[in-house]
Design a protein around this motif. Structure first.
Motif, short mmCIF file in Angstrom:
data_model
loop_
_atom_site.label_atom_id
_atom_site.label_comp_id
_atom_site.label_asym_id
_atom_site.label_seq_id
_atom_site.Cartn_x
_atom_site.Cartn_y
_atom_site.Cartn_z
N LEU A 1 0.84 -1.20 0.00
CA LEU A 1 0.00 0.00 0.00
C LEU A 1 0.87 1.25 0.00
CD1 LEU A 1 -2.75 -0.86 2.66
CD2 LEU A 1 -2.99 -0.88 0.16
N PHE A 2 0.64 2.12 -0.97
CA PHE A 2 1.26 3.44 -1.01
C PHE A 2 0.13 4.46 -1.00
CE2 PHE A 2 4.74 0.78 -2.17
CZ PHE A 2 5.85 1.43 -1.68
N LEU A 3 -0.04 5.13 0.14
CA LEU A 3 -1.28 5.86 0.41
C LEU A 3 -1.16 7.37 0.26
CD1 LEU A 3 -2.51 3.69 3.42
CD2 LEU A 3 -2.98 3.42 0.96
N ALA A 4 -0.01 7.87 -0.25
CA ALA A 4 0.16 9.29 -0.54
C ALA A 4 -0.31 10.12 0.65
CB ALA A 4 -0.57 9.66 -1.82
N ASP A 5 -1.09 11.18 0.39
CA ASP A 5 -1.65 12.01 1.46
C ASP A 5 -3.16 11.84 1.51
OD1 ASP A 5 0.92 12.89 1.80
OD2 ASP A 5 0.55 14.99 1.30
N GLY A 6 -3.62 10.63 1.16
CA GLY A 6 -5.05 10.38 0.98
C GLY A 6 -5.87 10.57 2.24
N HIS A 7 -7.16 10.84 2.03
CA HIS A 7 -8.12 11.01 3.12
C HIS A 7 -8.51 9.65 3.71
CE1 HIS A 7 -9.68 15.21 1.65
NE2 HIS A 7 -8.49 15.27 2.21
N PRO A 8 -8.70 9.56 5.02
CA PRO A 8 -8.98 8.27 5.65
C PRO A 8 -10.31 7.65 5.25
CG PRO A 8 -9.05 10.05 7.28
CD PRO A 8 -8.50 10.63 6.02
N ASP A 9 -11.30 8.46 4.87
CA ASP A 9 -12.61 7.88 4.54
C ASP A 9 -12.53 7.01 3.28
OD1 ASP A 9 -12.18 10.09 2.89
OD2 ASP A 9 -14.25 10.80 2.98
N ILE A 10 -11.99 7.55 2.20
CA ILE A 10 -11.90 6.80 0.95
C ILE A 10 -10.88 5.66 1.06
CG2 ILE A 10 -10.21 8.38 -0.08
CD1 ILE A 10 -11.57 7.88 -2.78
N LEU A 11 -9.81 5.89 1.82
CA LEU A 11 -8.81 4.83 1.99
C LEU A 11 -9.41 3.64 2.73
CD1 LEU A 11 -5.56 6.83 2.88
CD2 LEU A 11 -6.24 5.88 0.67
N TYR A 12 -10.12 3.92 3.82
CA TYR A 12 -10.72 2.82 4.59
C TYR A 12 -11.67 2.00 3.72
CZ TYR A 12 -13.86 0.21 7.54
OH TYR A 12 -14.62 -0.81 8.06
N GLU A 13 -12.57 2.68 3.05
CA GLU A 13 -13.59 1.97 2.27
C GLU A 13 -12.96 1.09 1.20
OE1 GLU A 13 -17.36 2.94 -0.73
OE2 GLU A 13 -16.39 4.56 0.39
N ASN A 14 -12.00 1.63 0.46
CA ASN A 14 -11.45 0.88 -0.66
C ASN A 14 -10.43 -0.17 -0.24
OD1 ASN A 14 -13.04 2.18 -2.59
ND2 ASN A 14 -11.65 3.92 -2.66
N ILE A 15 -9.71 0.06 0.85
CA ILE A 15 -8.82 -0.98 1.36
C ILE A 15 -9.65 -2.13 1.94
CG2 ILE A 15 -7.09 -1.52 3.12
CD1 ILE A 15 -6.04 1.37 2.71
N TYR A 16 -10.70 -1.80 2.66
CA TYR A 16 -11.59 -2.83 3.20
C TYR A 16 -12.17 -3.69 2.08
CZ TYR A 16 -15.61 -4.93 5.54
OH TYR A 16 -16.54 -5.82 6.03
N ASN A 17 -12.57 -3.03 0.99
CA ASN A 17 -13.19 -3.76 -0.13
C ASN A 17 -12.20 -4.66 -0.87
OD1 ASN A 17 -15.70 -2.66 0.37
ND2 ASN A 17 -15.44 -0.97 -1.08
N LEU A 18 -10.90 -4.44 -0.70
CA LEU A 18 -9.92 -5.33 -1.32
C LEU A 18 -10.00 -6.74 -0.72
CD1 LEU A 18 -6.70 -3.10 -1.51
CD2 LEU A 18 -8.19 -3.77 -3.41
N GLY A 19 -10.45 -6.83 0.53
CA GLY A 19 -10.59 -8.13 1.18
C GLY A 19 -9.25 -8.78 1.51
N ILE A 20 -8.19 -7.99 1.65
CA ILE A 20 -6.86 -8.52 1.96
C ILE A 20 -6.65 -8.47 3.47
CG2 ILE A 20 -4.37 -8.18 1.68
CD1 ILE A 20 -5.02 -7.00 -1.10
#
Length: 417
Positions: A298-317
């Motif tokens: 994961l390389f998360l730049a300066d991303g916002h936690p809301d979109i990061l949480y949702e999309n990382i969770y959806n990866l199912g990893i």
């Protein structure tokens, strides 16, 4: 004791290195070179810090890759912020002249990628002068902020020196995987580069829409009521304006180190209220998950936690092989929910802490608490107050920690086998 690194370090689990991540000294910014495979390696370059980062460290490595017959397969500029792209401006300007290395594709979102109604007309002479004046201010700012050790007299900053203008001049494949549109999860969620897969975690069109509104608001505040067109002057003015006005309000509230050296204090830290990042520029960050040979980074730049949480969770990893912590460990970009899905045994934090007091203890507390049962390593490319705090014997024992700290004068090499 914290483990201080005097030279470049390579951390291996065995003799086979499948993935190597080089984390460069980039002051308060980011610069990562990810090398995948043993033969016919692929290289992904993410951000370039400041111009010093390029000239003092990155340039030589890129020239070595060229000598080996290799190239940058993907160059990602995560967002328009000085600590991420000023080095890229130096790199691309130099590469356009010297062809230090081939770049297969560039991902970078700027003015031309925003969904904005643009007229076909031309600008009046007065309107051109207004934009040119704004660009001149931006050029002066870039020249002042880009360098710390290299003499500014050695650097020419002129019209057409924005990153967008330089990419156009160099004829690079720019967002070609997205058919020239914005790098956005709403456009394409997953990209394949041979045996490398990349999931787009951020931004989506909603985050890019907020960036567009920020730009239009800046125009309104300046009482510019002329029509928006396709003129390249708008590209340059947009990029310089965001570079100059990003993060004017900096939260420098610090938690006392002395009062937070116990396990109980970590539990208190993770419950504290924090104002989350609402910067449209940071929200436009390109955050990704790289999958290669079953490894997930994961390389998360300066991303916002809301979109990061949702999309990382959806990866199912369930567990990642490496996490580059968002926004240099800022408290504004880490929530308990996000820390719960950032299960990993390697965390990278890139900053010298000089400008924004990053990383914040609250972010580190959430990461170590939610990963307390995992043996994990934290990598800092500079010694900071937070790196000292996290590496006490009590903390390391209580939270299964190892800490690697760079000197800030050479890159760290982190191997994933």
């Amino acid at each position: 004791m914290e483990r201080q690194v005097n030279n470049e370090i390579e951390v291996k689990r065995d003799d086979k290195v499948l993935i190597n991540i080089k984390m460069y000294p980039a002051e308060n910014g980011d610069c990562f070179l990810i090398s995948l495979g043993e033969k016919n390696r692929k290289h992904i370059l993410i951000d370039c810090g400041y111009a010093d980062t390029y000239y003092n460290y990155l340039k030589e490595d890129l020239q070595e890759l060229k000598k080996l017959g290799e190239k940058i397969n993907l160059f990602i500029l995560t967002h328009i912020d000085e600590d991420h792209i000023l080095g890229a401006i130096a790199f691309i300007e130099d590469n356009n002249k010297s062809k230090n290395i081939e770049i297969e594709e560039v991902w970078y979102n700027c003015y031309r990628h925003l969904q904005m109604d643009k007229n076909q007309g031309t600008l009046s002479d007065k309107e051109k002068r207004i934009l040119q004046r704004e660009i001149a201010l931006g050029e002066s700012y870039v020249k002042r902020e880009s360098f710390s050790e290299i003499s500014k007299s050695e650097v020419s900053v002129k019209q057409g020196s924005t990153l967008g203008a330089l990419l156009l001049a160099g004829g690079y494949k720019w967002n070609s995987s997205f058919e020239g549109k914005a790098v956005s999860q709403d456009n394409i969620e997953k990209i394949k580069f041979g045996d490398v897969f990349i999931n787009i975690l951020s931004p989506n069109n909603e985050k890019l829409e907020k960036l567009k509104k920020k730009w239009l608001k800046e125009l309104t505040n300046k009482k510019w009521n002329f029509n928006i067109t396709e003129d390249q002057l708008f590209d340059d003015a947009f990029e310089f304006m965001l570079l100059m006005y990003e993060e004017l309000q900096i939260d420098k509230t610090e938690v006392s180190l002395e009062e937070n050296k116990t396990i109980e204090s970590v539990e208190r830290l993770i419950q504290g209220k924090v104002n989350l990042d609402n910067s449209p520029t940071n929200g436009s960050s390109i955050a990704i998950c790289i999958n290669y040979e079953g490894r997930n980074l994961l390389f998360l730049a300066d991303g916002h936690p809301d979109i990061l949480y949702e999309n990382i969770y959806n990866l199912g990893i369930e567990k990642f092989d490496l996490v580059k912590v968002p926004h240099h460990g800022s408290r504004k970009n880490m929530t308990l929910k996000l820390s719960e899905v950032l299960k990993s045994d390697r965390f990278l934090i890139s900053t010298n802490g000089s400008k924004h007091t990053h990383p914040n203890l609250e972010s580190l507390a959430k990461l170590i608490y939610k990963n307390k049962d995992i043996n994990k390593e934290f990598y800092f490319n500079y010694e900071t107050k937070a790196s000292k705090w996290i590496c006490t014997e009590e903390m390391k024992k209580s939270f299964n920690l190892e800490v690697v700290v760079g000197t800030g004068s050479s890159p760290l090499n982190i191997a994933v086998d």
